[in-house]
Design an enzyme around this catalytic site. Structure first.
Site, PDB file in Angstrom:
ATOM      1  N   CYS A 180       0.792  -1.231   0.000  1.00  0.00           N
ATOM      2  CA  CYS A 180       0.000   0.000   0.000  1.00  0.00           C
ATOM      3  C   CYS A 180       0.825   1.282   0.000  1.00  0.00           C
ATOM      4  O   CYS A 180       0.267   2.370  -0.153  1.00  0.00           O
ATOM      5  CB  CYS A 180      -0.937   0.000   1.205  1.00  0.00           C
ATOM      6  SG  CYS A 180      -1.725  -1.594   1.482  1.00  0.00           S
ATOM      7  N   HIS A 210      -3.434   7.951   5.508  1.00  0.00           N
ATOM      8  CA  HIS A 210      -3.688   6.670   4.834  1.00  0.00           C
ATOM      9  C   HIS A 210      -5.146   6.278   5.062  1.00  0.00           C
ATOM     10  O   HIS A 210      -5.828   5.866   4.133  1.00  0.00           O
ATOM     11  CB  HIS A 210      -2.734   5.626   5.374  1.00  0.00           C
ATOM     12  CG  HIS A 210      -2.707   4.348   4.595  1.00  0.00           C
ATOM     13  ND1 HIS A 210      -2.419   4.296   3.246  1.00  0.00           N
ATOM     14  CD2 HIS A 210      -2.915   3.065   4.974  1.00  0.00           C
ATOM     15  CE1 HIS A 210      -2.465   3.046   2.823  1.00  0.00           C
ATOM     16  NE2 HIS A 210      -2.764   2.276   3.854  1.00  0.00           N
ATOM     17  N   HIS A 249      -9.609   1.996  -1.378  1.00  0.00           N
ATOM     18  CA  HIS A 249      -8.184   1.786  -1.189  1.00  0.00           C
ATOM     19  C   HIS A 249      -7.634   1.208  -2.482  1.00  0.00           C
ATOM     20  O   HIS A 249      -7.921   0.048  -2.832  1.00  0.00           O
ATOM     21  CB  HIS A 249      -7.954   0.824  -0.023  1.00  0.00           C
ATOM     22  CG  HIS A 249      -6.515   0.673   0.362  1.00  0.00           C
ATOM     23  ND1 HIS A 249      -5.466   1.248  -0.347  1.00  0.00           N
ATOM     24  CD2 HIS A 249      -5.931   0.013   1.391  1.00  0.00           C
ATOM     25  CE1 HIS A 249      -4.333   0.964   0.228  1.00  0.00           C
ATOM     26  NE2 HIS A 249      -4.564   0.203   1.280  1.00  0.00           N
TER      27      HIS A 249
END
Lengths: 253, 412
Positions: B170, B303, B339
């Site tokens: 990520c 995030h 995401h």
């Protein structure tokens, strides 16, 4: 580019035995991660790092094909309508091995994973030199791991029109430091890579010289580690070629 | 700032929220959520979760653009969805930077892209046939061998220079931008095309579901009732070059990349360190490189995935660093984009820059009741706030414990 110094190196072969001190940590790991951790352990052990050193040690991990068989094990579960194993999935993520190494050995600086079908070890090395030059890390572990994949092996044989030797599982690790050391190993002075286009199926080719042990995408990294261990020259230029790139690395004493 | 400062001269973006940067920004400003629940068979036997997909009509086909010289002729590489998304974002960014392929070919161009799905073999029908021993054409393998995003983009643009595909989960997009920064500072190339791209993958969906990280409803970053993340797809690209080069070309930068930091938690394979140890170090390093204190940061793009562990670790890290979030709003944009894994860091860097340029933010989409257990308040949905400076922070936390941060400044 400022030279950096080799503190240690290590490799892991096709059927690595897990030493006692790592058995608990690796009890659930897949072969890709086991091989990676063992090679890292060998490199770090040679260097005899303290805890302070480890907090300032980065990892740059390269792989051409990644944990492909683990990826297929997850695909088996997905296509079979089964519950996916969380452990298996986390191991199929490309940077799973990097995470294991970072955690087991307490390496708290940068932890980068990259992929390229062409010389991923040298690409990792080139980027590691930049990190060290920035002086934000004192040490950097450069790695490559490749696994055997039956699907790729089958594709290779279809392209070759005959059976070809398997590449096998293996890992290569190199530990670099900004500081000189007493290991007697050379320094790495420069790394240059020039890439070019070629038909993509060439990524599945093996070594052209049948007398060379064919480790496929890991071959060049293993050769480099073998050469630096034997280096006696003051300056040595290592050259590697593939249809996709030329690489030159200068090491010195 | 000096002439050697790294300028951002073009940005391109495609995701569920929009076909380009401006459309994405407008969707965010309206607080719109464009996701869908796929057919049950997609997730079975796991429960379904909303997905943020790029609209089918927005995914470019090979014939939809004449920008890439490598698409002409008989040597065109096979283009998968991840590559197609990347191409769209690259074209937008290069056009904004007034960079035609002809101009690019006269320069040493670095290409660095983050991805997680884009580097894996996930052609299910080929794999199933192969397992059953059914003879078949191996063109899906050829497509896989053409899937290295940086190598393919070099071929499509017909450029030479350093390249890398970052697969740090990520944080990949953020790391890609950071690596591009390093290349330019060390003279490896004249400009860098840096970003990230990922498409939605069944393997990723099943995997995240197995880890119980999915929400079965819209994700709610930092919310008291948050239950997990939603996956999305997209791509984002930034064109980076030294300020002096941009000035010489007569191009006005959109902003500047002042600093990059990255560090490992060295804690757990999938969960973040509870105090965000690695994130604290990454932010500190990025601020140090930027020569900027945390107090000067006007805005933070977190995030903020909507999982219990991530949101707590992230706010704890910021709290321990001494952030005053009443002065510096902290938000997550994943409520609008999902995401997007390898693309997330790059998408969020662009949205950070856009927020700083616009001078305002509308809060965290999906966060209706901020979790009191979080040590630091974030800006909830609908809480509009003016941004009182031009420097911001974009941060990413990844599987495997990697953490990365960028310090960005908008042009005045």
């Amino acid at each position: 580019m400022t030279a950096v110094f080799i503190n240690g190196w290590g490799t892991a072969g096709t059927a690595p035995a897990i030493p006692q001190h790592l058995q608990r940590e690796l009890r659930r790991a897949d072969p890709f991660i086991i091989s990676s951790v063992l090679a890292a352990d060998a490199a770090l052990s040679r260097a005899e790092l303290g805890d302070g050193d480890k907090k300032n040690c980065a990892i740059v991990f390269g792989s051409a094909f990644g944990p492909m068989e683990t990826n297929f094990a997850v695909l088996d579960q997905v296509t079979g309508g089964e519950q996916t194993s969380p452990t298996l999935f986390s191991h199929s993520v490309f940077n799973g091995a990097t995470g294991y190494i970072s955690r087991i050995f307490g390496l708290e600086a940068a932890a980068l994973t990259l992929t390229d079908f062409t010389f991923p070890f040298f690409q990792a090395l080139q980027n590691a030199l930049l990190l060290l030059k920035e002086e934000r890390v004192r040490l950097c572990l450069i790695m490559q791991t490749e696994t055997s994949s039956r699907l790729l092996q089958h594709a290779r044989e279809q392209l070759a029109g005959s059976q070809v030797p398997e590449w096998g599982l293996g890992s290569a690790a190199l530990l670099l430091s900004r500081d000189k050391n007493d290991t007697g190993l050379p320094s790495v002075n420069t790394v240059s890579m020039k890439t070019r286009s070629a038909p993509v199926n060439q990524h599945l080719r093996g070594a052209d010289d049948a007398t060379v042990t064919n480790r496929g995408p890991l071959q060049a990294a293993l050769q480099f580690l073998s050469d630096i261990e034997k280096q006696e020259e003051t300056t040595l230029l290592h050259s590697f070629f593939s249809p996709f790139a030329d690489v030159e690395i200068e090491t010195g004493r | 700032m000096t002439e050697k400062t790294i300028a951002i001269t073009g940005t391109g973006l495609i995701c569920a929220a929009g076909n380009n940067r401006q459309e994405t920004w407008e969707t965010l400003a309206k607080g719109e959520v464009r996701n869908h629940i796929p057919e049950p068979a997609f997730f079975a036997p796991h429960p379904p979760s909303p997905l943020f997909s790029v609209r089918a009509e927005d995914v470019p086909g090979c014939c939809d653009t004449d920008f890439f010289p490598g698409l002409r002729g008989d040597k065109t590489p096979p283009i998968n969805r991840t590559t197609a998304l990347l191409m769209r974002a690259t074209e937008e960014a290069c056009r904004q930077a007034s960079l035609s392929p002809t101009l690019l070919q006269k320069r040493r161009v670095g290409v660095v892209v983050g991805t997680t799905v884009g580097c894996t073999f996930h052609n299910e029908s080929y794999y199933l046939n192969w397992k059953q021993g059914i003879a078949q054409d191996i063109s899906p393998v050829t497509t896989y061998l053409s899937s290295n995003l940086a190598e393919t983009l070099q071929q499509l643009l017909m450029v030479n220079g350093p390249r890398a595909v970052i697969t740090s989960a990520c944080a990949s997009g953020t790391d890609a931008i950071g690596l591009g920064n390093n290349w330019l500072k060390n003279g490896l190339c004249d400009l860098v095309i840096a970003g990230g791209s990922d498409e939605i993958s069944r393997i990723a969906c099943h995997g995240f579901s197995s880890l119980m990280l999915f929400s079965q409803s819209n994700c709610r970053p930092f919310d008291r009732k948050r239950t997990g993340l939603n996956l999305g797809e997209g791509a984002a690209v930034l064109v980076l070059e030294r300020k002096e080069k941009a000035t010489a070309r007569g191009v006005r930068p959109q902003g500047y990349l002042l600093g990059y930091g990255t560090a490992s938690d060295a804690f757990h394979p999938t969960a973040p360190h509870p105090e965000g140890r690695g994130l604290q170090r990454a932010i500190t390093d990025a601020l140090q490189q930027a020569e900027v204190s945390l107090a000067r940061i006007a805005y933070i793009n977190a995030h903020g995935t909507g999982t219990k562990a991530n949101d707590l670790a992230e706010t704890t890290a910021l709290f321990q660093l001494g952030l005053d979030s009443s002065a510096t709003p902290v938000i997550s944009t994943k409520g609008a984009t999902g995401h997007t894994l390898g693309a997330a860091g790059a998408i969020e860097a662009i949205l950070t820059l856009q927020t700083l340029r616009e001078g305002k933010t509308g809060g965290t989409i999906g966060c209706r009741e901020m979790d009191d257990a979080l040590p630091l308040p974030v800006l909830a949905e609908g809480c509009r706030k003016k941004i009182s400076g031009t420097i911001g922070l974009s941060q990413s936390l990844a599987f495997g414990g990697s953490n990365s941060a960028l310090v960005l400044e908008a042009s005045s």
